[in-house]
Design a protein around this motif. Structure first.
Motif, PDB file in Angstrom:
ATOM      1  N   ILE A  49       0.838  -1.206   0.000  1.00 35.33           N
ATOM      2  CA  ILE A  49       0.000   0.000   0.000  1.00 35.33           C
ATOM      3  C   ILE A  49       0.870   1.253   0.000  1.00 35.33           C
ATOM      4  O   ILE A  49       0.573   2.243  -0.688  1.00 35.33           O
ATOM      5  CB  ILE A  49      -0.956  -0.017   1.209  1.00 35.33           C
ATOM      6  CG1 ILE A  49      -1.978  -1.149   1.076  1.00 35.33           C
ATOM      7  CG2 ILE A  49      -1.654   1.326   1.377  1.00 35.33           C
ATOM      8  CD1 ILE A  49      -2.780  -1.128  -0.204  1.00 35.33           C
ATOM      9  N   THR A  53       0.894   4.317  -2.681  1.00 35.65           N
ATOM     10  CA  THR A  53       0.621   5.696  -2.276  1.00 35.65           C
ATOM     11  C   THR A  53       1.871   6.571  -2.252  1.00 35.65           C
ATOM     12  O   THR A  53       1.840   7.687  -1.743  1.00 35.65           O
ATOM     13  CB  THR A  53      -0.061   5.717  -0.894  1.00 35.65           C
ATOM     14  OG1 THR A  53       0.744   4.987   0.052  1.00 35.65           O
ATOM     15  CG2 THR A  53      -1.436   5.098  -0.953  1.00 35.65           C
ATOM     16  N   THR A  85      -6.497   7.104   0.739  1.00 38.12           N
ATOM     17  CA  THR A  85      -6.340   6.103   1.801  1.00 38.12           C
ATOM     18  C   THR A  85      -6.966   6.594   3.099  1.00 38.12           C
ATOM     19  O   THR A  85      -6.785   7.756   3.474  1.00 38.12           O
ATOM     20  CB  THR A  85      -4.847   5.803   2.046  1.00 38.12           C
ATOM     21  OG1 THR A  85      -4.232   5.438   0.809  1.00 38.12           O
ATOM     22  CG2 THR A  85      -4.686   4.666   3.040  1.00 38.12           C
ATOM     23  N   ILE A 165      -8.536   3.115  -0.442  1.00 38.16           N
ATOM     24  CA  ILE A 165      -7.890   2.105   0.395  1.00 38.16           C
ATOM     25  C   ILE A 165      -8.389   2.269   1.824  1.00 38.16           C
ATOM     26  O   ILE A 165      -8.226   3.340   2.419  1.00 38.16           O
ATOM     27  CB  ILE A 165      -6.356   2.251   0.350  1.00 38.16           C
ATOM     28  CG1 ILE A 165      -5.851   2.183  -1.103  1.00 38.16           C
ATOM     29  CG2 ILE A 165      -5.688   1.179   1.197  1.00 38.16           C
ATOM     30  CD1 ILE A 165      -4.421   2.667  -1.273  1.00 38.16           C
TER      31      ILE A 165
END
Length: 512
Positions: A49, A53, A85, A165
């Motif tokens: 992740i 990002t 996110t 996310i």
């Protein structure tokens, strides 16, 4: 190529000093899909992740968004590309208003000044879409964690997110709040927003996910359709072992003639815990069950002196004691691992060594500082004993996975050699393997003579581990159950599920 795929991560590799965090990982996300990203702590989920990002730089691989290769350089750059996110720890400013939090950094202007009227109006309209009806001009701190989580999601979606996310979004929510969040997720999905869903709650994975990607030790294990895999098969793929091997736990035997360790007689704090009595024997594991807000945590904080007891009496080993603050509890050989390890447990910028030494140093006092040699020996001992995954004791604790952070907090208190260890949600937000390790450690400590108070929202682990169970409801003791003969149905009935949701014990047993 699948034309429904909005995001594709191909052959992602990331190397950290001494470890390959991601080794050729592939991940794909379809338009309007909820895709669960699963694995034990340290499996590589967060690293993947952070790569997406722009926090971590790839050593190899590529990311394709809507057919175009991208290389996010930082989180804001990812947001600008449509990747938002919402983290487990809510990253908002609780001293600012709800509207300010939603528009911070992108406030509409009018005549050279911030247009507050537009900000407040658009914030209220945005939250209405999420069925949240609140005063957006009030400080965020005045609202519950669930509302704050919704505000985080609203902000993330309002920046024209294509990919959302959600990192452990339900870890601090009760069942009603989870239901509302899932309704919002379904609405976002219907609008074509693609969601990456990270959670340790497998029931929620099966309820919400279309597909699941499992990582283990930085590698891709498999991608599964939710309707084509069982929960046991999924867990086995995550941990690489059969489930029976992981949860082969035996409740600590309780001696009939074991002496009383703790006796609580009508203790309470007005408005929090009302007149509760119980006892705890040496080597016993006493579980505390109950719904969110039932008084479990408040009881633990009262016993440790975080909240001052207003009425009632306490005895330790038959001797009356007064606990007015935590240092009193520590001096009486009571230890406490709090519910929120991020806020109340770890000190993120200190090393593992420093975090482990904290409680023992506090008991010794400022005039008897621990030497560096003592700290090193203490840290090395518990890193080995608890199998804390770290290259050395000098790593910052904030850099560890949730399960390993929890082990460090346990190590801190084990180092004080307590007679009573209070564990408030010690397995929340950690993977199934780490959860089993902590449960096994609890039972081992009880077998060695330590008394434990164990608080958990997960009834199955309370029943699996406890000798006895205290059921809390509305700040009071609703009942006491024998751990060996307790069923989930009986505990649910005592907790008040039958009152709140119309579910009776017989209904639950028939359903399961």
């Amino acid at each position: 190529m699948d034309h429904d795929v909005i995001l594709s991560m191909q052959g992602i590799e990331i190397q950290f000093p001494g470890v390959k965090a991601l080794d050729g990982v592939d991940f794909s996300l379809r338009r309007g899909e909820v895709h669960a990203l699963l694995g034990e702590n340290g499996a590589g989920k967060s690293t993947l992740i952070k790569c997406l990002t722009g926090v971590n730089k790839m050593d190899a691989g590529k990311i394709i968004l809507e057919g175009k290769e991208i290389r996010p350089t930082n989180p804001q750059n990812a947001v600008d590309m449509g990747i938002s996110t919402v983290f487990q720890e809510i990253n908002l400013c609780d001293n600012l208003s709800v509207a300010e939090n939603i528009f911070i950094g992108r406030q509409p202007m009018k005549h050279g000044e911030i247009d507050w009227k537009t900000i407040n109006k658009r914030s209220a309209e945005l939250l209405e879409r999420f069925r949240v009806h609140i005063d957006v001009t009030r400080p965020l701190a005045q609202y519950s964690t669930a509302i704050q989580q919704m505000v985080s999601i609203a902000r993330a979606v309002d920046v024209d997110a294509k990919v959302l996310i959600l990192d452990e979004p339900t870890s601090s929510l009760d069942s009603d709040e989870v239901t509302k969040l899932f309704d919002v997720m379904r609405d976002l999905k219907a609008r074509g927003i693609s969601i990456i869903f990270i959670t340790h709650f497998l029931d929620q994975v099966f309820e919400m996910s279309d597909r699941m990607t499992v990582l283990r030790n930085g590698r891709l294990v498999g991608v599964y359709n939710a309707n084509e895999i069982t929960k046991l098969e999924l867990v086995s793929s995550m941990i690489g072992k059969d489930l029976d091997q992981i949860f082969d736990l035996k409740r600590a035997a309780q001696r009939e003639d074991a002496p009383q360790m703790l006796e609580a007689d009508h203790i309470g704090v007005p408005g929090k815990v009302e007149d509760i009595s119980f006892d705890l024997k040496k080597g016993e594991l006493l579980g505390f069950a109950g719904l969110l807000g039932s008084g479990r945590t408040e009881t633990a904080e009262m016993l440790f002196g975080v909240t001052r007891m207003h009425n009632g009496d306490l005895k330790i080993a038959g001797i009356p004691v007064k606990i007015g603050e935590p240092i009193d509890a520590i001096n009486h050989k009571i230890a406490f691992c709090p519910e929120d390890r991020k806020r109340d447990g770890i000190i993120g910028d200190l090393t593992i060594r420093e975090n482990i030494a904290l409680a023992l140093q506090a008991r010794r006092g400022m005039m008897r500082p621990m030497s560096r040699k003592e700290q090193d020996e203490l840290a090395d001992k518990y890193i080995k004993l608890l199998a804390i995954a770290t290259p050395d004791a000098e790593k910052k604790i904030r850099e560890l996975s949730g399960g390993n952070q929890q082990k460090v907090i346990l190590a801190r208190w084990m180092a004080t050699e307590p007679d009573l260890l209070i564990l408030d949600e010690p397995t929340r937000g950690i993977d199934v393997g780490a959860k089993a390790e902590i449960q096994r450690l609890m039972l081992q400590m009880c077998g060695d003579g330590m008394s434990i108070i164990f608080i958990s929202s997960e009834l199955d682990e309370i029943i699996r581990c406890s000798n006895r169970i205290i059921v809390m409801r509305d700040g009071k003791k609703a009942g006491e159950l024998d751990g060996a003969s307790c069923t989930q149905a009986l505990a649910l009935h005592k907790e008040g599920f039958s009152v709140r949701f119309g579910i009776g014990a017989t209904d639950y047993e028939n359903e399961n």
